[in-house]
Design a protein around this motif. Structure first.
Motif, PDB file in Angstrom:
ATOM      1  N   ARG A   1       7.303   3.760  -9.308  1.00  0.00           N
ATOM      2  CA  ARG A   1       6.741   1.921  -9.289  1.00  0.00           C
ATOM      3  C   ARG A   1       5.920   2.295  -9.614  1.00  0.00           C
TER       4      ARG A   1
ATOM      5  N   ASN B   1      -3.275   3.942  -6.258  1.00  0.00           N
ATOM      6  CA  ASN B   1      -2.231   4.362  -5.753  1.00  0.00           C
ATOM      7  C   ASN B   1      -1.943   6.294  -6.097  1.00  0.00           C
TER       8      ASN B   1
ATOM      9  N   LEU C   1      -3.541   8.649  -4.480  1.00  0.00           N
ATOM     10  CA  LEU C   1      -2.790   9.189  -3.304  1.00  0.00           C
ATOM     11  C   LEU C   1      -1.463  10.112  -3.164  1.00  0.00           C
ATOM     12  N   VAL C   2      -0.620   9.124  -4.573  1.00  0.00           N
ATOM     13  CA  VAL C   2       0.689   9.772  -4.028  1.00  0.00           C
ATOM     14  C   VAL C   2       0.558  10.956  -5.124  1.00  0.00           C
TER      15      VAL C   2
ATOM     16  N   GLY D   1       0.189  13.082  -1.797  1.00  0.00           N
ATOM     17  CA  GLY D   1       1.382  13.933  -1.607  1.00  0.00           C
ATOM     18  C   GLY D   1       1.642  14.583  -2.270  1.00  0.00           C
TER      19      GLY D   1
ATOM     20  N   MET E   1      -4.678  11.012   5.357  1.00  0.00           N
ATOM     21  CA  MET E   1      -3.156  10.683   5.560  1.00  0.00           C
ATOM     22  C   MET E   1      -2.941   9.870   7.118  1.00  0.00           C
TER      23      MET E   1
ATOM     24  N   TYR F   1      -3.370   6.550   6.646  1.00  0.00           N
ATOM     25  CA  TYR F   1      -2.798   5.656   5.747  1.00  0.00           C
ATOM     26  C   TYR F   1      -1.058   5.016   6.010  1.00  0.00           C
TER      27      TYR F   1
ATOM     28  N   PHE G   1       3.951  10.588   3.387  1.00  0.00           N
ATOM     29  CA  PHE G   1       2.604   9.793   3.089  1.00  0.00           C
ATOM     30  C   PHE G   1       2.823   8.963   2.063  1.00  0.00           C
ATOM     31  N   ILE G   2       3.250  10.136   1.203  1.00  0.00           N
ATOM     32  CA  ILE G   2       3.732   9.732  -0.526  1.00  0.00           C
ATOM     33  C   ILE G   2       4.867   8.400  -0.327  1.00  0.00           C
TER      34      ILE G   2
ATOM     35  N   VAL H   1       2.859   4.999   0.937  1.00  0.00           N
ATOM     36  CA  VAL H   1       1.603   4.494   0.039  1.00  0.00           C
ATOM     37  C   VAL H   1       2.775   3.846  -0.951  1.00  0.00           C
ATOM     38  N   LEU H   2       3.971   3.848  -1.534  1.00  0.00           N
ATOM     39  CA  LEU H   2       4.805   3.782  -2.200  1.00  0.00           C
ATOM     40  C   LEU H   2       5.667   2.508  -1.308  1.00  0.00           C
ATOM     41  N   PHE H   3       5.869   2.141  -0.571  1.00  0.00           N
ATOM     42  CA  PHE H   3       6.918   0.840  -0.048  1.00  0.00           C
ATOM     43  C   PHE H   3       6.530   0.887   1.011  1.00  0.00           C
TER      44      PHE H   3
END
Ligand SMILES: Nc1ncnc2c1ncn2[C@@H]1O[C@H](COP(=O)(O)OP(=O)(O)OP(=O)(O)O)[C@@H](O)[C@H]1O
Ligand SMILES: [Mg+2]
Lengths: 235, 293, 324
Positions: free
Chosen positions: B87, B99, B102-103, B106, C241, C244, C284-285, C288-290
């Motif tokens: 993505r 990003n 950051l991912v 996580g 976190m 975010y 958290f993921i 960040v993604l969505f």
């Protein structure tokens, strides 16, 4: 062979192309000329699929390329020499050429293609083991063109192949382009060097501010008043 | 006097080989995709536990089970890529790095926490019948397990180097590192190149982790330290050269073990981090940004 | 606009009143302790947000400032016999000094290099402190006997208010505008005469000062811990976190994030054994993604959708009424 119909395209919030239409017939050399920032490179990027248009479509032999990703378009027979050549400087000359034949069909006839390219650019054969980063400016441009030819394209898109080269080299490169065309490759040529380009080509389009503002045979455009004053005025 | 130094050099080289292996995966992924996967250390950790459990449950020799570990990590890599990292392919380079970082954080949290729940916080290590054996040469001990690990690290890196330089796919990967857009114009599907690099990176991390579980020990919280080690070695070795990365790993390993010998064990990590900071500050971006060659 | 202002003001006063009255309403220590935790995280996440959210510099070494503040405060207060407030100030001062020292080299690093660099720096301090102070630090017996939760609670209330207030004033000033300009487009900001370095350094210094103060408050609050604990990267990651998940670059984001973090942690810990970190990591993921703007952004889009729906229904109702 190639039809571009009413293309709109741009970057983020900037629209760079407005209703661009043009056509290239089998076997032709067609030039696309215009001032800096007119949208020449952007047009080529749309054709080769690097940039998807927001409106309009690109047809290759009547077939829409809208859904094809850029790497598929190469296999369908359109090969682009990007602005500045963009050769892989860390790889050898031979590796660069091999990568040009990455598609599965091109890969099968890789060795013949290599001979063909070496026939046109004998300099590359001598330097095939060398790292591409060590080539001179002219040789880099030859490599970029040779690499694009390795995919056995029906249509070759050239983005300012003469940029930054000495006049003598420019002439050489243009001769080679004519030779490539004579061997059956259709060519769409983007040039700043308007006079030379127009002498070379059968037809040309003039682009300004993202719009096609004129077209005609090379000679006719050479005498076209606005082209004269805009691009040839100083020379 | 010379004996202990030689011994520490040998130990440094042995652990340095693993550092190189750990870094090469991260560096490959970063070079090709510009994904900075800071969960790389956790992939190592998972590889370590994979080796550990295959040995503990079925008694399979840890060196023989490496292919199985690779399979596990390939699957994990595939899932992670398809689910998350794919993505972020289209982002601008700066946002992509940020990003994915950051991912990655996580992910490292998730993996660490899951490992803690599943396998407890205990240090684990694989003890085989031959674990205690060592060759002695000029009074310097070469533990066979670590020697074999070093050999496997070297072989893995050589194979990877061959793959990148001798195969069409490998050349496509190197081309993508240099200029992904030009690579696309060659007909290279860079999404496949990205996926492949990511998975190979995960697999190499898995091998490194499994080797750590044989010669040393593993625990759920080991990820951060290994991610930092991989980052340090990546910066030291420069991007895009496997040999450079391996040498970077050896340099770090030797530096660390000599530091522990002369100054004290706890400073091995600090010295590594300080070297890293100095290199970062005095060659900002230059080291990561340097292209092949 | 003014109507909104008044509502916000009333809300703020209500929250402050609630915080002040909380100990009178609930007498259970566990609730007060939870409130302390929320306030601690509000301060930590908000202080991170000044540099990480508003100025766009992903600081992964925030724990160093928190830890240094805590370490200094605890040493002065317990070992050197200073009284509390000078110790707290000295702690914040130590964190600020660290920020000033590392500022110049750290901001040579751009983007992700800054992130990795601060991560490494945080680890250097973490390991060093672990080596230099291996012994647990406990409150001495006479302190333990006289330990009172309430002053500590109110200290954290003050701290959270100070931190959020500072962040608010800062980001609504010209300096804050400059910080955000640096975040959006560093080069463009420079060309407009905004010194990126100065704004980053200012953000770092303020962020470090507040984090140091928070660390000091923690050192005053906590009965016994290993000094290294305060330098654990977990403090950084938690703050990041929370910011975010709540929404970086907003005042309310870190507050919501902290509240959510602590409450959800308590609830999850009751039901599921210690998997709250897995849940948080996943959340958290996903953010960040969505949902790059966190809860704040989610709420804004929900509200917009609601307003649109209600508006549409209003129009429909009106037209139906006209038709009938
Ligand atoms: N990657 C990009 N992002 C944003 N805008 C771009 C990008 N590339 C080009 N543009 C803009 O799109 C417009 C057309 O650019 P394009 O590169 O197509 O011009 P060109 O005719 O090829 O010019 P030149 O002769 O200088 O190569 C210009 O206004 C340019 O600034
Ligand atoms: Mg151009």
């Amino acid at each position: 062979m190639l039809t571009v119909e009413e293309i709109d395209a741009g970057y983020k919030d900037l629209q760079a192309l407005w209703g661009i239409s043009l056509a290239v017939n089998e076997g032709e050399i067609v030039a696309l000329v215009g001032p800096n920032g007119a949208g020449k490179t952007t047009t080529l990027r749309v054709i080769s699929g690097l940039l998807k248009p927001s409106a309009g479509c690109v047809l290759l032999r009547g077939r829409s390329l809208a859904k094809e990703p850029a790497h598929r378009i190469v296999e369908l027979g359109i090969s682009q020499v990007p602005e500045g050549g963009r050769i892989f400087t860390g790889l050898t000359v031979l590796e660069n050429l091999e990568l040009g034949a990455f598609g599965s069909n091109a890969r099968k006839v890789k060795d013949q293609s290599l001979q063909w390219v070496f026939g046109i650019f004998s300099r590359l054969e001598e330097r095939q083991r060398q790292r591409a980063g060590t080539l001179s400016g002219g040789e880099r441009q030859m490599l970029a063109i040779g690499r694009a030819l390795m995919s056995k394209p029906g249509l070759l898109l050239l983005d300012e192949p003469s940029f930054g080269l000495a006049p003598l080299l420019v002439e050489q490169i243009f001769q080679m382009i004519t030779e490539i065309n004579r061997q059956g490759v259709t060519i769409l040529l983007v040039e700043q060097n308007v006079r030379a380009a127009l002498e070379l080509t059968q037809r040309a389009y003039v682009i300004e501010n993202g719009r096609i503002v004129g077209q005609g045979s090379g000679e006719a455009l050479l005498s076209f008043e606005s082209v004269r004053s805009a691009y040839l005025g100083s020379s | 006097m010379l004996g202990p130094i030689a011994q520490n050099l040998v130990f440094g080289i042995m652990v340095g080989g693993l550092y190189g292996l750990a870094a090469v995966g991260l560096s490959l992924v970063f070079g090709v995709t510009k994904f900075l996967n800071v969960a790389h250390g956790e992939l190592l950790m998972l590889g370590g536990y994979a080796g550990f459990w295959i040995f503990t449950l079925w008694g399979v020799d840890p060196f023989l089970s490496l292919p199985l570990v690779v399979v596990c990590l390939v699957l994990i890599g595939l899932v992670l890529y398809k689910l998350l990292f794919a993505r972020m392919v289209k982002l601008t380079e700066e946002n992509k790095i940020k990003n994915t970082l950051l991912v990655g954080f996580g992910l490292s949290l998730v993996f660490q926490n899951m490992a803690l729940r599943l396998w407890s916080a205990d240090d684990r290590g694989i003890t085989t019948a031959y674990s205690g054996q060592a060759l002695t040469l000029f009074g310097v001990r070469f533990p066979v397990v670590r020697l074999a690990s070093l050999a496997i690290a070297v072989v893995t890196l050589l194979l990877l180097d061959l793959f990148l330089h001798r195969t069409y796919t490998g050349k496509a990967i190197r081309a993508t590192v240099q200029d992904w857009e030009a690579a696309t114009l060659m007909g290279i599907d860079i999404h496949r190149v990205y996926l492949l690099s990511f998975v190979v990176g995960a697999a190499v991390a898995g091998i490194a982790g499994a080797l750590v579980s044989v010669g040393y020990s593993i625990e759920p919280a080991m990820g951060l330290e290994w991610t930092l080690i991989a980052l340090i070695v990546m910066v030291l070795g420069g991007l895009g050269s496997i040999v450079g990365t391996f040498v970077g790993g050896l340099v770090l390993g030797v530096t660390q073990s000599l530091t522990s010998y002369w100054i004290g064990g706890t400073y091995r990590e600090i010295v590594a981090l300080l070297i890293f900071l100095v290199v970062l500050v005095f060659r900002p971006q230059g080291l990561f940004g340097s292209k092949e060659g | 606009m003014t109507g909104k202002r008044i509502i916000t003001l009333v809300l703020i006063i209500a929250v402050l009143a609630l915080l002040a009255a909380l100990p009178a309403v609930v007498s259970r220590d566990s609730i007060i302790n939870m409130a302390v935790l929320v306030l601690l995280y509000v301060a930590l996440a908000s202080s991170w947000n000044i540099l990480g959210g508003y100025t766009g510099q992903t600081n992964l070494g925030h724990a160093a400032f928190f830890g240094l503040g805590g370490l200094t405060t605890r040493l002065l207060w317990l070992s050197a016999g200073w009284s509390l407030f000078p110790s707290l100030l000295a702690g914040a001062g130590a964190a600020t000094t660290l920020a000033l020292i590392i500022g110049t080299p750290a901001f040579k690093l751009k983007g992700v290099y800054f992130a990795i660099g601060t991560l490494a720096l945080g680890q250097v301090l973490n390991v060093t402190v672990g080596d230099m102070f291996p012994m647990i630090t406990s409150l001495p017996v006479q302190q333990l006997v006289s330990y009172q939760l309430l002053p500590r609670y109110y200290l954290f209330v003050g701290l959270a208010v100070l931190t959020v207030g500072t962040a608010y004033v800062l980001v609504n000033s010209r300096l804050g505008l400059g910080m955000m300009a640096v975040r959006e487009e560093e080069e463009a900001a420079e060309s407009l005469g905004v010194s990126a370095f100065r704004h980053k350094l200012l953000a770092l210094v303020v962020s470090a000062f507040l984090a140091g103060l928070t660390g000091g408050a923690f050192a005053f609050y906590h009965v016994g811990y290993y000094p290294q604990f305060l330098f654990s990267p977990v403090w950084t990651f938690d703050a990041l976190m929370m910011a975010y998940i709540g929404g970086t670059g907003t005042i309310i984001g870190p507050i919501i994030g902290a509240l959510f973090f602590v409450v959800a942690k308590e609830l999850l810990a009751l039901r599921l054994v210690e998997i709250h970190l897995t849940v948080f990591g996943t959340l958290f993921i996903l953010v960040v993604l969505f949902l790059p703007g966190g809860f704040v952004q989610a709420w804004a889009s929900i509200r917009r959708a609601l307003v649109r729906q209600l508006g549409a229904r209003g129009v429909r109702l009106a037209s139906r009424r006209q038709a009938s």
